[in-house]
Design a protein around this motif. Structure first.
Motif, short mmCIF file in Angstrom:
data_model
loop_
_atom_site.label_atom_id
_atom_site.label_comp_id
_atom_site.label_asym_id
_atom_site.label_seq_id
_atom_site.Cartn_x
_atom_site.Cartn_y
_atom_site.Cartn_z
N LYS A 67 96.19 24.09 26.67
CA LYS A 67 95.19 23.97 25.63
C LYS A 67 94.78 25.37 25.18
O LYS A 67 94.54 26.26 25.99
CB LYS A 67 93.98 23.21 26.16
N GLY A 68 94.73 25.58 23.86
CA GLY A 68 94.36 26.88 23.30
C GLY A 68 95.54 27.75 22.93
O GLY A 68 95.36 28.79 22.30
N ASP A 69 96.76 27.37 23.32
CA ASP A 69 97.95 28.14 22.95
C ASP A 69 98.22 28.01 21.45
O ASP A 69 98.03 26.94 20.87
CB ASP A 69 99.18 27.65 23.72
N GLU A 70 98.65 29.09 20.84
CA GLU A 70 99.04 29.06 19.44
C GLU A 70 100.55 28.83 19.39
O GLU A 70 101.31 29.55 20.04
CB GLU A 70 98.65 30.37 18.76
N VAL A 71 100.96 27.81 18.63
CA VAL A 71 102.36 27.39 18.66
C VAL A 71 102.92 27.28 17.24
O VAL A 71 102.19 27.16 16.27
CB VAL A 71 102.51 26.02 19.37
N LEU A 72 104.24 27.29 17.19
CA LEU A 72 105.00 27.07 15.97
C LEU A 72 105.85 25.82 16.17
O LEU A 72 106.56 25.71 17.18
CB LEU A 72 105.91 28.27 15.68
N THR A 73 105.77 24.87 15.24
CA THR A 73 106.58 23.65 15.35
C THR A 73 107.91 23.84 14.64
O THR A 73 108.09 24.78 13.88
CB THR A 73 105.84 22.44 14.74
N GLN A 74 108.83 22.93 14.89
CA GLN A 74 110.13 22.99 14.23
C GLN A 74 110.01 22.75 12.74
O GLN A 74 110.85 23.18 11.97
CB GLN A 74 111.08 21.96 14.85
N GLY A 75 108.94 22.10 12.31
CA GLY A 75 108.71 21.86 10.89
C GLY A 75 108.06 23.04 10.18
O GLY A 75 107.87 23.02 8.97
N GLY A 76 107.70 24.09 10.93
CA GLY A 76 107.12 25.27 10.34
C GLY A 76 105.60 25.31 10.37
O GLY A 76 105.00 26.22 9.79
N LEU A 77 104.95 24.36 11.02
CA LEU A 77 103.49 24.36 11.13
C LEU A 77 103.06 25.30 12.25
O LEU A 77 103.65 25.33 13.32
CB LEU A 77 102.97 22.96 11.41
N VAL A 78 101.99 26.08 11.97
CA VAL A 78 101.44 26.99 12.97
C VAL A 78 100.02 26.54 13.26
O VAL A 78 99.23 26.31 12.34
CB VAL A 78 101.44 28.44 12.44
N GLY A 79 99.70 26.38 14.53
CA GLY A 79 98.36 25.94 14.88
C GLY A 79 98.04 26.18 16.33
O GLY A 79 98.84 26.73 17.09
N ARG A 80 96.84 25.74 16.73
CA ARG A 80 96.36 25.91 18.10
C ARG A 80 96.29 24.54 18.76
O ARG A 80 95.80 23.59 18.18
CB ARG A 80 94.97 26.55 18.07
N ILE A 81 96.76 24.46 20.00
CA ILE A 81 96.75 23.20 20.74
C ILE A 81 95.31 22.85 21.11
O ILE A 81 94.60 23.67 21.69
CB ILE A 81 97.62 23.29 22.01
N THR A 82 94.91 21.62 20.76
CA THR A 82 93.55 21.16 21.08
C THR A 82 93.54 20.10 22.17
O THR A 82 92.56 19.98 22.90
CB THR A 82 92.85 20.59 19.83
N LYS A 83 94.61 19.31 22.26
CA LYS A 83 94.63 18.23 23.24
C LYS A 83 96.07 17.98 23.66
O LYS A 83 96.97 17.96 22.84
CB LYS A 83 94.05 16.96 22.60
N ILE A 84 96.27 17.79 24.97
CA ILE A 84 97.60 17.48 25.50
C ILE A 84 97.50 16.16 26.25
O ILE A 84 96.71 16.01 27.16
CB ILE A 84 98.10 18.57 26.47
N ALA A 85 98.31 15.19 25.84
CA ALA A 85 98.37 13.90 26.52
C ALA A 85 99.46 13.98 27.59
O ALA A 85 100.64 14.06 27.27
CB ALA A 85 98.66 12.78 25.53
N GLU A 86 99.06 14.01 28.85
CA GLU A 86 100.02 14.17 29.94
C GLU A 86 100.87 12.92 30.15
O GLU A 86 102.03 13.01 30.50
CB GLU A 86 99.28 14.51 31.24
N ASP A 87 100.28 11.74 29.94
CA ASP A 87 101.03 10.51 30.17
C ASP A 87 102.05 10.26 29.06
O ASP A 87 103.03 9.56 29.27
CB ASP A 87 100.10 9.32 30.31
N LYS A 88 101.83 10.84 27.90
CA LYS A 88 102.77 10.69 26.79
C LYS A 88 103.28 12.07 26.41
O LYS A 88 102.80 13.08 26.89
CB LYS A 88 102.08 10.03 25.60
N ASP A 89 104.24 12.11 25.55
CA ASP A 89 104.82 13.38 25.12
C ASP A 89 104.22 13.87 23.82
O ASP A 89 104.92 14.42 22.98
CB ASP A 89 106.33 13.24 24.95
#
Length: 111
Positions: A58-80
């Motif tokens: 949570k809080g990591d800044e990431v780049l998606t394969q679609g080109g979106l750049v953002g900050r992780i706010t929530k990670i669902a561990e039971d799902k992907d």
């Protein structure tokens, strides 16, 4: 009809040797080429991506394969799935596998 066409007979000369050993050497060479040029680099990329997915937090800044750049706010561990905040009011949910890179801290402010 045999007056105009002469009969062709097989030459009882030398016969070619088996060639089984040369075939095995050639197959082994192709196997090594396949392993070092195709399989090994792909397996290395898959392992690096798997380690990247495991290290997301949570809080990591990431780049998606679609080109979106953002900050992780929530990670669902039971799902992907993870939620990414693109700005203060926009949040999207993507699969973990869609993350292509983790960016250095402060990248969003510099954009």
């Amino acid at each position: 009809m045999s007056l105009l066409i002469s009969n062709a007979y097989a030459n009882p000369g030398q016969q070619q040797a088996g060639g089984g050993f040369e075939l095995l050497i050639m197959l082994a060479a192709f196997g090594l080429i396949f392993y070092f040029l195709i399989y090994r680099p792909q397996a290395k990329r898959v392992k690096e991506h798997r380690n990247l997915m495991a290290a997301l937090g949570k809080g990591d800044e990431v780049l998606t394969q679609g080109g979106l750049v953002g900050r992780i706010t929530k990670i669902a561990e039971d799902k992907d799935f993870i939620s990414i905040a693109l700005n203060d009011s926009t949040e999207v949910t993507v699969q973990k596998g869609a993350i292509s890179a983790v960016l250095p801290k402060g990248t969003l402010k510099s954009l």
